[in-house]
Design an enzyme around this catalytic site. Structure first.
Site, PDB file in Angstrom:
ATOM      1  N   PHE A 197    -102.384 -29.619  -1.389  1.00 16.36           N
ATOM      2  CA  PHE A 197    -103.003 -28.293  -1.354  1.00 16.36           C
ATOM      3  C   PHE A 197    -102.007 -27.182  -1.696  1.00 16.36           C
ATOM      4  O   PHE A 197    -102.042 -26.106  -1.099  1.00 16.36           O
ATOM      5  CB  PHE A 197    -103.655 -28.019   0.008  1.00 16.36           C
ATOM      6  CG  PHE A 197    -104.210 -29.256   0.665  1.00 16.36           C
ATOM      7  CD1 PHE A 197    -105.140 -30.034   0.018  1.00 16.36           C
ATOM      8  CD2 PHE A 197    -103.772 -29.652   1.913  1.00 16.36           C
ATOM      9  CE1 PHE A 197    -105.634 -31.194   0.613  1.00 16.36           C
ATOM     10  CE2 PHE A 197    -104.256 -30.813   2.510  1.00 16.36           C
ATOM     11  CZ  PHE A 197    -105.196 -31.581   1.861  1.00 16.36           C
ATOM     12  N   CYS A 198    -101.106 -27.454  -2.631  1.00 16.55           N
ATOM     13  CA  CYS A 198    -100.067 -26.492  -3.022  1.00 16.55           C
ATOM     14  C   CYS A 198     -99.223 -26.086  -1.820  1.00 16.55           C
ATOM     15  O   CYS A 198     -98.777 -24.938  -1.723  1.00 16.55           O
ATOM     16  CB  CYS A 198    -100.674 -25.257  -3.697  1.00 16.55           C
ATOM     17  SG  CYS A 198    -101.522 -25.623  -5.238  1.00 16.55           S
ATOM     18  N   ASN A 199     -99.007 -27.011  -0.893  1.00 21.31           N
ATOM     19  CA  ASN A 199     -98.200 -26.744   0.295  1.00 21.31           C
ATOM     20  C   ASN A 199     -97.358 -27.986   0.579  1.00 21.31           C
ATOM     21  O   ASN A 199     -97.611 -28.727   1.531  1.00 21.31           O
ATOM     22  CB  ASN A 199     -99.089 -26.402   1.486  1.00 21.31           C
ATOM     23  CG  ASN A 199     -98.321 -25.804   2.648  1.00 21.31           C
ATOM     24  OD1 ASN A 199     -97.139 -26.089   2.842  1.00 21.31           O
ATOM     25  ND2 ASN A 199     -98.978 -24.968   3.432  1.00 21.31           N
TER      26      ASN A 199
END
Length: 774
Positions: free
Chosen positions: A406-408
């Site tokens: 999740f782009c994390n």
């Protein structure tokens, strides 16, 4: 028992459902990615565009008034006024973060700090900040500042050190909410810990101190979508938001809210149309606008999108009347709490949990947890199911959710316990990229599954999602059945998931040929096109063996140093390597026969006819093994398996091929690297099904286009106690297997190739071939 209590009245729910009837039978659960727009919202926006003349605000005063009205509504939404905060329009929250990074004045000695569990865009700030040092703080290190007590009044600003801390108000991975009370503590007292130094302009990181001016940039993109952010109560210096996460429409417009204090440390460099009072082309003279937001909004604003935000505010107030965002917060938290509780109840028939959840604080306190649930699916033996498979299964059940990191990546690293070496194995050695479906590495997840809720999410949507998990992973317990279900409907999947569906089944990971019996393996990697098969098995596998002075086969049971001799197939020769020394014999059997004496030996009490490979290689072997009179023998005549005349064998003990499942090896949990443990079992064919010991139940399987029958399990001896890299013995290998299998010593399976219609054609195995259990 946790029950869901409805936040909305029946009439309110009916009105909301009517606005989102286009979902039909689909279940949308990715509101952390973007929420959905209401039907009336876009209809009213279209009517406004048809009714009014909305043009460039530099031309049309009415458009400027509309834009100012939106600024007012934004300030009202965050419970503040223009006296305390400026509103700067940006493309999105990422653009707002970049604006802060590019223009924040660190003075001569300021540092940049950020939280590990942050969106990729925060990490991107590191590339442009002009700080003295860059530091990563864990969530717990930031929480240490809650206990900080100012020993003196906050220091007056100095020109030497402005430090900036950026963190997410709500983690987009887990939904954890950072306590916003920490903002004022950091502004007044500084940081209790600097964090891990990622980069520094000086050799030694400087000590922390309150002599620095600390500023806080709050990434509120996930938080503001479903939680009230009160900027009269909490006063970060910068707040970054994306409006599509709040309203669903329009995209392409975000905002940076800048406090009066924060405005003092933003130094504008670039300027574009509308941001200057005047600029000379013939000199460097220019003068920026006096109004703060006008100085930072370069070029023409996306004025149509900004105006359409008014419909977003009106829609929320109409559909969720009375403190809309507060009610939405209660609604999504209630759904998340109910979902989390139900997920915990999902058990396999043996009692093993179906789900592993990822969160910091549980779901009892809405102040600490938002409407997001992150998890991974597990089998009844505790192994992980790849999130790519879950994504395929969800899509076929018309459930829209999110998978991956999740782009994390920092949150992934934290929750999945990925150390530095594992991160390198995932991204550098395995070649994974953000957003792909490379979901398992040696059985361990590289990402997760996330569901997140919005004001239009119903409890029925949660139930559909739960039913998808039950029917897919509790009712259908066998992976082969799930794979078939997905493959049969693969054309219904999005293209990116169609590619994942093609890779659901286990693959042939590695081929290992053992040219010289009991010596090291010659491994066939992914770069090799394929490896030929003969009637005896893999070409050149166990075609040579070393015999002692009495003509008896030499094995590692008698001489562990055999594993240090490394055979290689190179051109037209078999090369033998030991440290820096090497020796070679011809691969051609006819050349070997023309220059060799005939000799005899035995393997598994069966007589063997062969060719002696000569004095040169014999002398080389004697020198390195420290044994007198050893010879290298090459098989010359066909040998049949005991009890059959049809199955031809090389110098193997029992069967043409030995197959080992990495998942089974992984379950042994040895402290040594997994590859070293796999090597102990000296298999020809190495696969990874994700389920340990699944292979023991196989009767037939197909690898690529080649069909094999299972001859039975391999009964292990103490040879697997020998580390094939060092020759050292470790008896716990055998005792571990015996303990896991109640005294049995089975590990791996013997397989033989079945006859086919293409028997006369050259067949080969290739790394990457699919494994299908028939």
């Amino acid at each position: 028992m946790v029950r869901y209590t409805a936040e909305f009245t029946a009439a309110e729910q009916e009105l909301i459902d009517k606005e989102f009837s286009r979902l039909a039978e689909s279940t949308y659960l990715d509101h952390a990615g973007t929420t959905l727009y209401a039907e009336s919202q876009v209809l009213n926006a279209a009517q406004q565009l048809q009714r009014d003349v909305i043009c460039n605000p530099h031309t049309c005063r009415a458009t400027g008034d509309y834009v100012d009205q939106v600024r007012y509504r934004i300030l009202e939404f965050f419970n503040t006024t223009a006296d305390d905060y400026h509103v700067v329009f940006t493309a999105n929250a990422t653009a707002a973060l970049r604006l802060v990074a590019e223009h924040f004045d660190f003075a001569s000695d300021g540092n940049f700090h950020y939280c590990q569990e942050n969106h990729t865009s925060v990490l991107g700030m590191r590339q442009v900040v002009k700080a003295k040092g860059i530091y990563m703080l864990t969530k717990d290190e930031i929480l240490l500042n809650e206990q900080a007590q100012p020993s003196a009044p906050a220091p007056a600003p100095t020109a030497q050190a402005n430090s900036l801390l950026t963190f997410s108000a709500q983690c987009n991975f887990s939904g954890y909410k950072m306590p916003l009370t920490v903002i004022e503590k950091i502004q007044n007292c500084g940081l209790q810990q600097l964090g891990k130094c990622i980069w520094s302009a000086q050799s030694e990181p400087v000590a922390n101190g309150v002599d620095k001016n600390y500023y806080v940039c709050l990434d509120a993109a996930a938080y503001a979508a479903s939680s009230p952010l009160d900027l009269q109560r909490y006063r970060p210096d910068f707040v970054c938001v994306s409006f599509y996460k709040i309203f669903g429409y329009p995209t392409g417009v975000g905002g940076l809210l800048v406090s009066r204090r924060g405005a003092e440390v933003l130094r504008k460099r670039f300027y574009g149309g509308g941001t200057v009072n005047y600029v000379y082309p013939h000199t460097m003279d220019h003068q920026l606008r006096s109004t703060f937001h006008e100085r930072f909004e370069d070029g023409t604003l996306p004025f149509l999108s900004i105006v359409e935000l008014l419909q977003g505010f009106r829609t929320l107030e109409r559909l969720v009347p009375g403190r809309s965002i507060e009610r939405i917060s209660r609604h999504v938290h209630g759904l998340a709490r109910y979902c989390e509780h139900q997920l915990k109840q999902l058990k396999h028939p043996n009692g093993a949990p179906l789900i592993t959840l990822y969160n910091h604080a549980g779901y009892e306190d809405r102040a600490k947890q938002g409407g997001t649930v992150a998890f991974n699916v597990r089998t009844d033996t505790g192994d992980y199911v790849g999130f790519g498979e879950v994504a395929c299964m969800a899509a076929l059940h018309r459930v829209m959710l999110r998978t991956g990191c999740f782009c994390n990546v920092g949150a992934c690293q934290q929750f999945l316990n990925l150390n530095d070496d594992t991160m390198d194995a995932i991204y550098k050695r395995a070649g994974r990229i953000c957003g792909d479906y490379f979901d398992l590495l040696d059985g361990q997840p590289t990402g997760a599954v996330r569901v997140s809720f919005g004001y239009m999410t119903r409890v029925q949507d949660v139930e559909r999602f739960l039913q998808m998990l039950r029917s897919s992973y509790l009712v259908i317990s066998k992976p082969q059945l799930r794979f078939s279900f997905i493959e049969q409907q693969a054309e219904m999947l999005p293209k990116v998931l169609q590619q994942r569906a093609q890779r659901l089944r286990p693959r042939l990971l590695q081929l290992a040929i053992y040219p010289v019996k009991s010596c090291a393996a010659f491994k066939v990697g992914k770069s090799t096109v394929g490896w030929p098969l003969t009637k005896q098995g893999l070409q050149y596998d166990r075609e040579w063996m070393i015999v002692d002075i009495n003509g008896m086969a030499l094995t590692q049971k008698r001489c562990t140093d055999l594993c240090l001799i490394q055979p290689r197939i190179a051109g037209d020769q078999l090369e033998l390597h030991y440290a820096e020394s090497s020796c070679a014999v011809p691969l051609s059997l006819s050349v070997q026969a023309a220059n060799s004496a005939r000799c005899h030996s035995k393997v598994c009490r069966q007589p063997i006819e062969g060719y002696d490979c000569g004095d040169e290689v014999a002398s080389w072997l004697s020198q390195h093994l420290g044994l007198e009179g050893v010879r290298l023998l090459r098989q010359s005549a066909q040998r049949s398996a005991p009890g059959t005349q049809q199955k031809q064998l090389s110098l193997v003990n029992q069967a043409q091929f030995l197959l080992v499942n990495r998942a089974s090896v992984r379950s042994l949990q040895f402290e040594e690297p997994l590859d070293e443990t796999v090597d102990r079992f000296r298999a020809n064919i190495i696969i990874d099904t994700g389920l340990p010991f699944e292979e023991l139940a196989y009767t037939q399987l197909r690898i690529g286009s080649i069909l094999f029958q299972v001859d039975g399990p391999c009964q292990r001896c103490d040879m697997i106690c020998i580390n094939q890299r060092t020759g050292e013995r470790s008896p716990e290998t055998l005792t571990t297997i015996a303990r896991m299998q109640s005294g049995k010593m089975r590990f791996g399976i013997y397989i033989s190739r079945l006859p086919s219609e293409t028997e006369d054609k050259q067949q080969q195995l290739t790394c990457g071939d699919a494994i299908i259990v028939t």
